[in-house]
Design an enzyme around this catalytic site. Sequence first.
Site, PDB file in Angstrom:
ATOM      1  N   HIS A   1      48.256   1.154 -48.949  1.00  6.55           N
ATOM      2  CA  HIS A   1      48.144   1.458 -47.526  1.00  6.55           C
ATOM      3  C   HIS A   1      46.695   1.656 -47.124  1.00  6.55           C
ATOM      4  O   HIS A   1      45.918   2.270 -47.852  1.00  6.55           O
ATOM      5  CB  HIS A   1      48.965   2.693 -47.148  1.00  6.55           C
ATOM      6  CG  HIS A   1      49.309   2.693 -45.695  1.00  6.55           C
ATOM      7  ND1 HIS A   1      48.524   3.285 -44.744  1.00  6.55           N
ATOM      8  CD2 HIS A   1      50.339   2.108 -45.033  1.00  6.55           C
ATOM      9  CE1 HIS A   1      49.068   3.089 -43.546  1.00  6.55           C
ATOM     10  NE2 HIS A   1      50.171   2.378 -43.694  1.00  6.55           N
ATOM     11  N   HIS A   2      46.343   1.122 -45.952  1.00  9.11           N
ATOM     12  CA  HIS A   2      44.956   1.174 -45.509  1.00  9.11           C
ATOM     13  C   HIS A   2      44.484   2.600 -45.264  1.00  9.11           C
ATOM     14  O   HIS A   2      43.280   2.881 -45.301  1.00  9.11           O
ATOM     15  CB  HIS A   2      44.792   0.331 -44.245  1.00  9.11           C
ATOM     16  CG  HIS A   2      43.376  -0.063 -43.969  1.00  9.11           C
ATOM     17  ND1 HIS A   2      42.375   0.847 -43.737  1.00  9.11           N
ATOM     18  CD2 HIS A   2      42.781  -1.276 -43.917  1.00  9.11           C
ATOM     19  CE1 HIS A   2      41.232   0.204 -43.531  1.00  9.11           C
ATOM     20  NE2 HIS A   2      41.451  -1.084 -43.644  1.00  9.11           N
ATOM     21  N   SER A   3      45.424   3.524 -45.030  1.00  9.63           N
ATOM     22  CA  SER A   3      45.006   4.918 -44.834  1.00  9.63           C
ATOM     23  C   SER A   3      44.498   5.527 -46.136  1.00  9.63           C
ATOM     24  O   SER A   3      43.748   6.490 -46.130  1.00  9.63           O
ATOM     25  CB  SER A   3      46.171   5.741 -44.288  1.00  9.63           C
ATOM     26  OG  SER A   3      47.267   5.663 -45.173  1.00  9.63           O
TER      27      SER A   3
END
Lengths: 456, 456
Positions: B138-140
């Site tokens: 996930h990009h987070s």
Amino acid sequence: MNYMPITESMFLIAESREHPMHVGGLQLFTPPDGAGPDYVRSIVQRLRDQDEVSTRFRSRPADPVGILGNLWWTQDKDIDFEYHVRHSALPQPGRIRELLQLTSRWHGTLLDRHHPMWEGHVVEGLEDGRFALYTKMHHSLLDGVSALKTLERSLSTDPDNDDLRAPWTPNRSGKKRASGGSSLNPLSLASGALSIGGDALGLLPASAKVAVQAFRDHSYTVPFEAPRTILNGPIGGARRFVAQSWELERIKSVGAKVGATMNDVVLAMCGGALRDYLLELDALPDQSLTTMVPVSLRRDDDEVGGNRVGAIIASLATDIEDPLDRLIAVRQSVQSAKRVMSDLSPTQILALSALNISGLAFSPIPGFVSVTRPPFNVIISNVPGPRTPLYWNGSRLDGVYPASIVLDGQALNITLVSNNDQVDFGIIGCRQSLPSLQRLIHHLEDSLGEMEKAAS
Amino acid sequence: MNYMPITESMFLIAESREHPMHVGGLQLFTPPDGAGPDYVRSIVQRLRDQDEVSTRFRSRPADPVGILGNLWWTQDKDIDFEYHVRHSALPQPGRIRELLQLTSRWHGTLLDRHHPMWEGHVVEGLEDGRFALYTKMHHSLLDGVSALKTLERSLSTDPDNDDLRAPWTPNRSGKKRASGGSSLNPLSLASGALSIGGDALGLLPASAKVAVQAFRDHSYTVPFEAPRTILNGPIGGARRFVAQSWELERIKSVGAKVGATMNDVVLAMCGGALRDYLLELDALPDQSLTTMVPVSLRRDDDEVGGNRVGAIIASLATDIEDPLDRLIAVRQSVQSAKRVMSDLSPTQILALSALNISGLAFSPIPGFVSVTRPPFNVIISNVPGPRTPLYWNGSRLDGVYPASIVLDGQALNITLVSNNDQVDFGIIGCRQSLPSLQRLIHHLEDSLGEMEKAAS
């Protein structure tokens, strides 16, 4: 574009990443003698070539993004068959275990609303040479029972029939429409209950009164009195799917010994298995678990057949250790619930079923499952399937295992199909709440075995 | 629990079923001589046994359901490795095409927020005996560049090193942290721009003035002036992923002929390929497409190295038919944009980059992409990768293909990695907006071939 009734749009509105609202079916096939290594691939190609598609399998929400836009269906003219019909393979060693793992993953991901909301996965690579078809359909298009009927309709009783029919091919055979059996499905009953809306409201107090009276005989189980268990918390998005078949004869002969129906025995099997499963996790409540189960209420003296179906809540007798005592307790609980319903009019039955199911309608409300007692602990559906051996392009159908929907507060769903001379169990659960779900399969076998031993 | 800064939570808040916010990497390996049929399976098992997990790979949002709850990270102690590390196989005939189809499907489904937000898929069944690892994060947790660095860190330069390192193993080697290269990533730049918030606001007019002055020399490309194309509409949830490698030497020698950098040649390749792709679909606009591309702004006279990175917008010269003229136009456009930036202070660079990227920030606003002109047509990122051959448990890394994020208004993303003596292209697109994306691969080869022919 067509208007979408609330009974369909509710499944789109309630859906979230933790609560996918699709139903699935896993079919297992033995290819015909002489099928070559390209057999499965050729099936995929032939399925993709079946470009005549029924309205239902061309439908998607007109505006996939907004909730308000979900009130209209649109039908796609061009179907991207390479997207919908997927060729897949199992990794080494290609056991049923790998197949179930793959099915678990597929069942835990959302369908894309920009395409007609279904997928078909043809799976090769089983070590014993068999292959599988996992079909995933959105509940707004088709409920679980209709989905199984649709899959069944594409099969043939003739092993030599090599006319490969796809589930999405329009029905021209004049057979009964697939949605005919839908009222046996609990979520359809829930949507039916919602759709009667105001009408039912007036009826509820009357039927609730009947239920409360029946409660006094102690064998009637009322909703929202179930114990809290690990089956009844909030759920995550990932799933575990397990499946197995049992011989119908074994189940029937246990039932014959104590005057129990096939459905009673199956519920007692589930009760025993859930007891063992929860015991192992040190999570068995003192009070028995309850199940919501759709039943047929047709009586012998009914002049016309009709479709008298109700949703009852019954005890699974998980507080009873002795296998036969458990079966007898389950039978009594089911009979008592049926007796209450069978004295009611069809509209009253619907209203009482709505009361029994009503807990499901609250599932999408955040926090609801943590502050109330569960309406029941688990949904167990028993769906009639094919009565004779069926074939698909010459491949024999060995099993059909339904994968249903789990919800906040209902982390487990058991759906079984009577299929020719066996009963096929499909069990879907929230991966996070329910560890080692495959243990349930062993416990189900043990539970049946113990009843057989005690009854012999 | 840890507080989650807006630069991380924005990717959770903006995420929807149409806009998954994860990045992926597909690595292709040749197993060592003598690897048996169980080789891949043993890798899966050994990966699952690596139960020492860095904080990042144990993190998930503390409350996965609510948007407000996404402001805190929690770290899981127990990792369900069977869930995160997945063994998969390709169906017959096991070509790269089947691998890319599978990757496309994986990249189009959301990560479960109830688990640490990553998955690793080990894939066997390629007809040539190779295997692949697709990793989804996930990009987070990790931006695309950091994700690639993390994958690279688990590899070794020693073909005989059979110490199978997992990407999630805590870093003890003392090497630079994986997030070091993150500022080259456009979405990270966007989040950086958002995080400077009020500070940047005061700077924007000054740098915008510089940009407008530069615009007068006609080779400077300003944002929000790009033509409308099929690349710039709303997107669906399904993806197409295609990938291919080219020899670095071919790209460099074309550049040497006309004084263009490797990055100029790659952009001209993309320009030529997009021109052909859109021409085939009868969808090429008269005005040239533009690209947003992160560039290094380090000059020869810089005393200290430092990390001077900016996001520029350049022309892809898709309005020019002649391959060499196109390359020269691209080179001029890039040089002009770099010249504007190189006269600015680092803070001004960040502010101007923010202006260039700002269009991305509006993507989650419904309807935004339909009423404005696109800020640019496509993001093309060029990420430095390994400079020497790398190995994983004795298996040679043949290619590493990034799968990035597409958004409403940005239906295509091209990310390339310079990997030893080749350049690996990973191209991700919205399945619905962009038909036959695999054609882009052929057009890229044709585009490079035409430049080679014209330059010889």
